[in-house]
Design a protein around this motif. Sequence first.
Motif, short mmCIF file in Angstrom:
data_model
loop_
_atom_site.label_atom_id
_atom_site.label_comp_id
_atom_site.label_asym_id
_atom_site.label_seq_id
_atom_site.Cartn_x
_atom_site.Cartn_y
_atom_site.Cartn_z
N CYS A 284 0.88 -0.78 0.33
CA CYS A 284 0.09 0.23 0.12
C CYS A 284 0.77 1.39 -0.07
CB CYS A 284 -0.90 0.08 1.42
SG CYS A 284 0.71 -0.18 2.76
N ARG A 285 2.16 0.95 -0.36
CA ARG A 285 3.04 2.07 -0.37
C ARG A 285 3.50 2.73 -1.77
NH1 ARG A 285 5.84 3.33 4.90
NH2 ARG A 285 6.36 1.46 6.56
N PRO A 286 3.27 4.03 -1.41
CA PRO A 286 3.65 4.41 -3.16
C PRO A 286 5.42 5.21 -2.83
CG PRO A 286 2.03 5.92 -2.41
CD PRO A 286 2.43 4.73 -1.02
N VAL A 287 5.15 4.35 -4.58
CA VAL A 287 7.50 4.37 -3.90
C VAL A 287 7.72 4.84 -5.02
CG1 VAL A 287 7.58 2.01 -2.90
CG2 VAL A 287 7.26 2.26 -4.87
N GLY A 288 7.29 6.00 -6.17
CA GLY A 288 7.75 6.35 -7.24
C GLY A 288 7.19 6.55 -8.38
N ALA A 289 7.57 7.63 -8.86
CA ALA A 289 6.29 8.20 -9.64
C ALA A 289 6.99 8.50 -11.38
CB ALA A 289 5.39 9.39 -10.31
N SER A 290 8.31 8.70 -11.44
CA SER A 290 8.96 8.16 -12.22
C SER A 290 9.64 6.81 -13.31
CB SER A 290 10.73 9.11 -12.23
OG SER A 290 11.76 8.54 -11.04
N VAL A 291 9.88 7.03 -14.30
CA VAL A 291 9.79 5.51 -14.52
C VAL A 291 11.72 4.78 -13.93
CG1 VAL A 291 10.87 4.87 -17.03
CG2 VAL A 291 9.16 5.67 -17.30
N ALA A 292 12.10 5.89 -14.04
CA ALA A 292 13.85 5.51 -13.08
C ALA A 292 13.24 5.09 -11.47
CB ALA A 292 14.43 7.03 -13.29
N ARG A 293 11.75 4.75 -11.40
CA ARG A 293 12.13 4.45 -9.66
C ARG A 293 11.39 3.46 -10.05
NH1 ARG A 293 13.47 10.13 -8.15
NH2 ARG A 293 15.36 9.70 -6.06
N GLY A 294 11.10 3.03 -10.86
CA GLY A 294 9.56 1.98 -11.10
C GLY A 294 8.65 2.33 -11.64
N GLY A 295 7.80 3.17 -11.76
CA GLY A 295 6.74 4.30 -12.27
C GLY A 295 6.79 4.25 -13.79
N GLY A 296 5.61 5.44 -14.31
CA GLY A 296 5.17 5.73 -15.37
C GLY A 296 4.74 7.02 -15.23
N GLY A 518 2.56 5.71 9.23
CA GLY A 518 2.25 4.36 9.14
C GLY A 518 2.88 3.37 7.89
N PRO A 519 2.15 2.49 8.53
CA PRO A 519 2.42 1.66 7.35
C PRO A 519 2.22 1.41 5.48
CG PRO A 519 0.66 0.60 8.15
CD PRO A 519 0.90 1.60 8.79
N CYS A 520 0.89 2.21 5.12
CA CYS A 520 0.93 3.07 4.22
C CYS A 520 1.60 4.62 4.28
CB CYS A 520 -0.51 2.35 3.85
SG CYS A 520 -1.23 0.90 4.59
N ALA A 521 2.34 4.87 4.54
CA ALA A 521 3.29 5.95 3.89
C ALA A 521 4.13 6.25 2.78
CB ALA A 521 3.54 6.88 5.24
N PRO A 522 4.31 7.00 1.58
CA PRO A 522 5.04 6.16 0.61
C PRO A 522 6.77 6.29 1.46
CG PRO A 522 3.71 9.16 0.28
CD PRO A 522 3.72 8.16 1.90
N ARG A 523 7.14 5.87 0.12
CA ARG A 523 8.53 5.51 1.13
C ARG A 523 9.21 5.64 -0.52
NH1 ARG A 523 8.77 -0.13 4.47
NH2 ARG A 523 8.67 -0.47 1.80
N LEU A 524 9.67 7.34 -1.37
CA LEU A 524 10.55 7.05 -2.05
C LEU A 524 11.84 5.90 -2.40
CD1 LEU A 524 10.92 8.67 -4.98
CD2 LEU A 524 12.43 10.23 -4.06
N ARG A 525 12.09 5.18 -3.32
CA ARG A 525 12.85 3.45 -4.05
C ARG A 525 13.71 4.37 -4.45
NH1 ARG A 525 11.04 -0.62 -6.42
NH2 ARG A 525 13.38 -1.31 -6.90
#
Length: 570
Positions: A284-296, A518-525
Amino acid sequence: MQRRPALAACAALGFLPHGWGARDAIAHWAAQFQPSSLSAQAQREELAWFRAAAAPFRGQSIKVVSEIIDTHEYEAKVLAPAFSEITGIQVQHELIPEGEVVRRIREQMLRGTPHYDAYVNDSDLIGTHWRYDATLVLSDWMRGEGRAQTLPTLDLKDFIGLAFTTAPNGDLYQLPDQQFANLYWFRHDWFSRPDLQRRFQTRYGYALGVPLNWSAYEDIAEFFSHEVQRLDGRRIYGHMDYGKRDPSLGWRFTDAWLSMAGQGSPGYPNGLPVDEWGLRMEGCRPVGASVARGGGTNSPAARYALERYLDWLRRFAPPGAAELDFNQAGPVPGQGAIAQQIFWYTAFTAAMSKPGLPVNHADGRPKWRVAPSPHGAYWQSGMQRGYQDVGAWTLLKSTPLARRRMAWLYAQFCVCKAVSLKKSLTGLTFVRESDIRSEAMTRLAPRLGGLVEFYRSPSRVYWTPTGPNVPDYPELAELWWQHVGMASEGRVGAQQALDDLAEAMDASLARLARSQNGPCAPRLRERLSEAQWQTLPGAARPRLANEKPPGRTIAYERLLRMWQFGSDAK
């Protein structure tokens, strides 16, 4: 009976004639709220319950707010005065642009600034409400402090959008008030003309019909804008959109435009592990939006989506469309010069259905229809099919208890069965199954161009709002219109705008990771090399060699039959 016209005039001003009692007010408003899904007796009993439940608060007042659409106009002008007359609680129901609603609720959530006692706030903020300890959990409230003010006949199971206002942990945060989808809109009368059908078939090699992919949509836009050019004595256009750099431009994209192009992962309701915003999720954690962090967010599919938007706006839309916002662009198709719109908010159905418009016959039947929007070249089965908006009553913990109780009474009044069907027939933004299935809706359906058929279809559940992945909707949504606006104004190219947007979203996630717990807070990879991120599940797909495959269409009548059974047109 002679006093009814006078009472109606007084009702518009929000007060009862001298000596007019509660029983008279209930009887009067029960008659005004016809048709109803309730029997006459049950309707009066429900209205009488509001009168009794409001007794401790009589003479007090509350202030609530919502965005500007026909449904909320009806609430502010009719339901607020009715509630005041029946209960003795005065309601100031303000209507402001949606961007301002979002800004003010965020300010009250974070700072406790007492702007309003209740908000009609999109369910797109469910991830925000779930992660911040500022929003009232309605499921707890109805069993606890708000129990005495909770309508016994509220019937939560009758609400069609309740899943969208419920957090992943099962807590209900918002009560749906109005609901509408983004659908494809087109001039059925023009598409049905044999001469235009022959010309299109000759020019493009396939039938003129509802487009199933973006290639067909583009061909149809080109056909009407550049080849047909004039119909019914006026210049016509094959596409309509808006491009003004303001908050509504962000909704144009966060409301599933990228996923309709094929950005993101398959999965219901929002794509996993990468959703329609481009956010990568780990649990449930957002970890990135950029392609370099696995996002899209800046993927090839996202770039394709933005480029098509810009190209179609420039080549096929009426002059000046790029300077319009959401509210300004909404009425334009109804003026009679637009052949189709790929992404039309059905919140405008009420305005589109008014008699006298060039898009309606003299007897009120529409010349237009709605259908599922086509998908882009990157789209795959199982991805999000389209967006559905759920505006919902939201109460904040910072509001004093007595005012929360009064606001909760008014919120329920606006959606109770005693008034809901009448409101649905007025604003055409349905929230109750009982309203959709009513005889009154069946009678109205031929005038709504397929909207009722859509909402009666099993397919409707696949049109989904922004889900709980977005940890702070107000903050992140603000980034979209600013960066997309740079591209719409021609200051930067599509790829640069999305690269900048993705970096800005990553920076926001990093900041939120420090402020949210909390367990669903963002954690930027960490950023990865291309070789590394390409190995991640759901990683951005490489650019297609051909982003315009052959166009595909379907006859509207066949599509309607498929809708009724919930099957797909592929």
